[in-house]
Design an enzyme around this catalytic site. Structure first.
Site, PDB file in Angstrom:
ATOM      1  N   VAL A 255      47.869  50.715  32.599  1.00  0.00           N
ATOM      2  CA  VAL A 255      46.675  50.167  31.972  1.00  0.00           C
ATOM      3  C   VAL A 255      45.625  51.268  31.931  1.00  0.00           C
ATOM      4  CG1 VAL A 255      44.956  48.336  32.006  1.00  0.00           C
ATOM      5  CG2 VAL A 255      47.241  47.902  32.935  1.00  0.00           C
TER       6      VAL A 255
ATOM      7  N   VAL B  81      42.095  53.289  31.353  1.00  0.00           N
ATOM      8  CA  VAL B  81      40.640  53.149  31.419  1.00  0.00           C
ATOM      9  C   VAL B  81      40.035  53.777  30.160  1.00  0.00           C
ATOM     10  CG1 VAL B  81      40.624  53.187  33.946  1.00  0.00           C
ATOM     11  CG2 VAL B  81      40.323  55.327  32.674  1.00  0.00           C
TER      12      VAL B  81
ATOM     13  N   ILE C 264      47.158  52.725  37.021  1.00  0.00           N
ATOM     14  CA  ILE C 264      45.926  53.052  36.306  1.00  0.00           C
ATOM     15  C   ILE C 264      46.122  54.351  35.523  1.00  0.00           C
ATOM     16  CG2 ILE C 264      43.447  53.404  36.488  1.00  0.00           C
ATOM     17  CD1 ILE C 264      44.450  50.632  37.402  1.00  0.00           C
ATOM     18  N   LYS C 265      45.909  54.248  34.227  1.00  0.00           N
ATOM     19  CA  LYS C 265      46.129  55.386  33.324  1.00  0.00           C
ATOM     20  C   LYS C 265      44.808  56.125  33.137  1.00  0.00           C
ATOM     21  CE  LYS C 265      48.768  56.104  29.029  1.00  0.00           C
ATOM     22  NZ  LYS C 265      49.338  55.376  27.874  1.00  0.00           N
ATOM     23  N   ILE C 266      44.813  57.389  33.507  1.00  0.00           N
ATOM     24  CA  ILE C 266      43.598  58.202  33.568  1.00  0.00           C
ATOM     25  C   ILE C 266      43.739  59.423  32.660  1.00  0.00           C
ATOM     26  CG2 ILE C 266      42.123  59.585  35.089  1.00  0.00           C
ATOM     27  CD1 ILE C 266      41.992  56.757  35.973  1.00  0.00           C
TER      28      ILE C 266
END
Length: 222
Positions: A58, A60, A84-86
């Site tokens: 997912v 940000v 968490i995709k950064i």
């Protein structure tokens, strides 16, 4: 090499998940907006995870560290096992470092070089996404970056999983596997194309024709 589907289309995800060949899904705001600009992003991602289970990245949309961390906190409230995709930017690396300290899995996206991948690994990234197709689009050999990353990882014993992203066609999937990627995340079209071969279709047609011929002969004898 594991396969993920890179999509926000529920019909595509449902179809591919039923085949049993994928172990996760990656998506991003662009893919979700492409499907339906009015869709509730949170609900769409929850639906995707329900269909596939396993890995769900997912992304940000903040570009400052504090904003990314706040988004990650909110995401984990409604999808506790999300990755968490950064983005691969300095403030993103700082966010990855903090999320890693909290034992939260991260996927560093938009990596285009081995040095970027190395920095992401050192910050603690669980996954490093190397964008192959976008490099090819501007005249570079995108898969050579995956090969470089794999060589460095093997030599140094680095832990981040190498994810080949921005897949354009079935040959990219093949080359990613040969280059040593741990995962390839593929759009629906090239993934489904990779399952097809005209010889398979011709062979099946011949088998079925032979079976029908045999069945008729048996019926004559009976």
């Amino acid at each position: 090499m594991e396969l993920y589907l890179d999509s926000a289309n529920l019909n595509e995800i449902r179809e591919v998940a039923a085949l049993g060949i994928i172990s996760g899904v990656t998506t991003n705001p662009s893919l979700i907006a492409k499907e339906d600009p009015t869709v509730d992003v949170k609900e769409r991602i929850k639906e995707i995870h329900t269909l596939v289970g396993g890995h769900t990245s997912v992304e940000v949309v903040s570009t400052d560290t504090a904003g990314m961390l706040k988004e990650a906190e909110e995401i984990l409230k409604w999808l506790p096992n999300a990755t968490i995709k950064i983005p691969m930017i300095p403030t993103g690396l700082a966010a990855v470092k903090e999320l890693t300290r909290q034992n939260i899995p991260t996927n560093v996206t938009l990596s285009f070089s081995a040095t970027q991948a190395l920095a992401a690994n050192n910050a603690g990234a669980t996954y490093v996404s190397v964008f192959v197709g976008r490099l090819d689009d501007i005249g570079y050999d995108g898969m050579s970056v995956v090969r470089d990353v794999r060589a460095i990882w093997d030599m140094q014993g680095l832990p981040s999983l190498i994810l080949a992203a921005s897949i354009r066609h079935p040959i990219h999937i093949l080359e990613a596997a040969k280059a040593g990627a741990d995962i390839s995340t593929c759009p629906y079209k090239p993934l489904m194309q990779s399952l097809k071969n005209p010889l398979t279709d011709a062979g099946l047609k011949a088998f079925l024709a032979d079976y029908e011929k045999w069945k008729k002969e048996v019926e004559k004898v009976g």
